[in-house]
Design an enzyme around this catalytic site. Structure first.
Site, PDB file in Angstrom:
ATOM      1  N   ALA A 127       1.153  -1.131  -0.063  1.00  0.00           N
ATOM      2  CA  ALA A 127      -0.571   0.133  -0.016  1.00  0.00           C
ATOM      3  C   ALA A 127       0.888   1.123  -0.158  1.00  0.00           C
ATOM      4  CB  ALA A 127      -0.972   0.232   1.602  1.00  0.00           C
ATOM      5  N   CYS A 128       0.418   2.454  -0.629  1.00  0.00           N
ATOM      6  CA  CYS A 128       1.076   3.089  -0.013  1.00  0.00           C
ATOM      7  C   CYS A 128       1.304   4.032   0.972  1.00  0.00           C
ATOM      8  CB  CYS A 128       0.219   4.542  -0.839  1.00  0.00           C
ATOM      9  SG  CYS A 128      -1.105   4.893   0.054  1.00  0.00           S
ATOM     10  N   PRO A 129       2.787   4.682   1.149  1.00  0.00           N
ATOM     11  CA  PRO A 129       3.554   5.179   0.683  1.00  0.00           C
ATOM     12  C   PRO A 129       4.406   4.118  -0.530  1.00  0.00           C
ATOM     13  CG  PRO A 129       4.727   5.253   2.442  1.00  0.00           C
ATOM     14  CD  PRO A 129       3.408   4.830   2.514  1.00  0.00           C
TER      15      PRO A 129
END
Lengths: 192, 380
Positions: free
Chosen positions: A17-19
């Protein structure tokens, strides 16, 4: 179906998942050579807008996106130092518009696309021949010196280098397309 | 030096917004997402710096972030906000929070707010989905509950009714929604309630429903709290308003506190202008000025009152709402058909889902609902 797009390196960010996709892309690109193409494979939908936006801000080129079975395949090209300085030295140039008019009129000349194969596969002018800048010198034997050549890249810089190389090797009818694919409004085609 | 960061839940953030507390928000999403949709509050200061601009360090952001105030770092799902919040705390900033669950959780959160008492011990609650600007209602009386414009998160309503010791008997939609996925049908199926929908909005639906039409009355509990449907087309051709207990006018997406409904989300802007005009300037005009208008949406934070309610007296709206004060038909026509705000995200797919013709999974539904509701003509 997996499309064949030529890249120098692949970065797997599936399940992250981001980042993390942007963090890892930044790190990987930093270690690559200018002009090389990276494929980033991610499953986080947020990676699409974020990688495009990040590339725009850092000057690296976001070439394109393919979505296959829930995986986002991002193609990015590390920018060259030369792309930041806009010195055109090859004297013969033609605008995108004038080239489009010549092509539409069916003029008999050869269009050389010196971008990376990945860029070529996402968007190109119909009929353009792909010879990446890095391979041009080895492939000169296949190019006749009698023909007229128009050389195109994304922004006019790589093609300028290509024009200079061709001139040095005795090609007299060589013209650089300005600015090139980044602003091309004529017909295009791409790999399916 | 404290280097710990704290989670702020959507509920805590909602309470701060309602209480008009000061808060500094650092939104680390990319610019386009920030421009499309952000957290708003009367005393909220917002700064957008995408997290990928801060990967080499947060030094550039430090002098833009005030000291001595509560700081909330926000991103889409929470990962990037924690990443940045931790760096801010390490750089010596205090009172650093991150939004638990990010904008995704913010979009789903609903705050129950009591609107008022109904006769014989009945109650009316408004559920404020503050992130997206959507409103659901629950009427409670004598151990029975009726839901109006039920949002997708039906577990919240089931739990709330159960805590109140009430059984959900009916779920009503004032119209076929285009900005959010209705939970009305599913909640009715789960609880054995009856699902009502205006028949003129239901010509393409593929499930059974009870037609919500003028002349039919719905009673709640033993105390005869009446829900009277009033045909009020314009946002959609079927749009139906509800008068509850002779006190409240649930206006659906026809009339909002500071704006009026848009007629274009089902592709019929020109056709429905006259209906919208007639509903707002004739049908509603004939109702009591003292009715409390309770809409299905709000678009601006100024529509959220100090008590957390989104409500206004009908008579006051005739004085203050610009949508009710256009004397010429031509002005009205151009106001509701020209220069409208962008349409809500995925509104076509949302309509198809609400007709039962598409069945996206929960994650897909959440994605379809991403962003503000944009159901009013003034939601720029």
């Amino acid at each position: 179906m997996t499309s064949m797009i030529q890249t120098n390196q692949t970065l797997n960010c599936e399940g992250l998942a981001c980042p993390m996709p942007v963090v890892k892309t930044k790190k990987t690109i930093a270690e690559m050579n200018a002009g090389e193409v990276l494929e980033v494979r991610a499953t986080d939908k947020g990676s699409v807008a974020d990688l495009q936006s990040w590339a725009g801000r850092t000057g690296h080129q976001y070439i394109g996106l393919k979505e296959e079975g829930g995986i986002f395949r991002h193609f990015l090209r590390k920018s060259l130092e030369i792309e930041t300085k806009l010195e055109t030295t090859h004297p013969r140039v033609i605008s995108n518009e004038d080239l489009n008019r010549k092509l539409t009129a069916g003029e008999n000349s050869i269009l050389l696309d010196v971008r990376e194969p990945a860029e070529y596969s996402f968007k190109r002018i119909p009929g353009a021949i792909s010879i990446p800048m890095g391979e041009l010198e080895q492939k000169l034997d296949s190019l006749s010196k009698d023909e007229e050549y128009f050389v195109v890249c994304r922004s006019g810089n790589r093609s300028d280098f290509a024009c200079q190389l061709l001139s040095e090797r005795g090609y007299s009818k060589v013209t650089n397309v300005i600015p090139g694919m980044s602003a091309w409004e004529g017909p295009t085609e791409h790999d399916e | 030096m404290a280097t710990t960061i704290k989670a702020m839940t959507p509920q805590e953030l909602t309470k701060k917004i309602i209480a008009q507390e000061e808060l500094f928000i650092l939104d680390v999403r990319n610019e386009s997402e920030f421009m499309n949709w952000k957290i708003e509050g009367v005393k909220i200061n917002l700064l957008n710096i995408p997290y990928f601009d801060l990967l080499d360090g947060v030094d550039d952001a430090l002098d833009k972030i005030p000291d001595g105030k509560n700081i909330l770092v926000v991103c889409a799902k929470e990962g990037s906000s924690i990443f940045i919040a931790e760096q801010l705390a390490e750089a010596g900033k205090s009172n650093i929070h991150y939004l638990e669950g990010g904008m995704k959780a913010w979009s789903d959160y609903m705050e129950p707010v009591k609107i008022g008492d109904l006769k014989d011990g009945g109650e009316l609650y408004q559920f404020v989905r503050i992130g997206k600007g959507c409103l659901s209602y629950m009427v409670l009386s004598g151990g029975e509950a009726v839901m109006i414009d039920t949002l997708r998160m039906i577990d919240v309503f089931e739990q709330f009714a159960s805590d109140k010791g009430a059984k959900i008997k009916h779920t009503l939609d004032t119209h076929l929604h285009a900005d959010h996925i209705s939970g009305g049908r599913l909640l009715a199926e789960k609880t054995g309630a009856t699902y009502w929908l205006p028949p003129r909005d239901a010509t393409e639906v593929i499930f059974d429903f009870e037609p919500l039409e003028e002349g039919k009355e719905i009673k709640v509990g033993h105390s005869n709290i009446r829900i009277q449907p009033i045909y009020s087309p314009g946002h959609t051709i079927g749009s139906t308003s509800l008068i509850i207990d002779e006190q409240y006018l649930l206006s659906g997406d026809i009339l909002f506190v500071e704006s009026i409904g848009r007629p274009d989300l089902a592709g019929k802007a020109e056709d429905w202008v006259a209906d919208l005009r007639s509903t707002l300037y004739k049908t509603y005009k004939g109702l009591s000025d003292d009715l409390m208008v309770l809409p299905a949406h709000f678009g601006k934070i100024s529509e959220l009152g100090r008590d957390g309610k989104v409500a206004a007296r009908l008579g006051d709206l005739y004085k203050n709402n610009p949508g009710l004060n256009m004397q010429s038909n031509d002005d009205f026509r151009s106001a509701v058909t020209e220069n409208l705000p962008p349409q809500p995200n995925a509104y076509q797919e949302i309509r198809q889902t609400n007709m039962g013709r598409m069945t996206p999974n929960e994650e897909e539904q959440r994605e379809m609902e991403w962003g503000p509701n944009r159901c009013a003509v003034h939601d720029k």
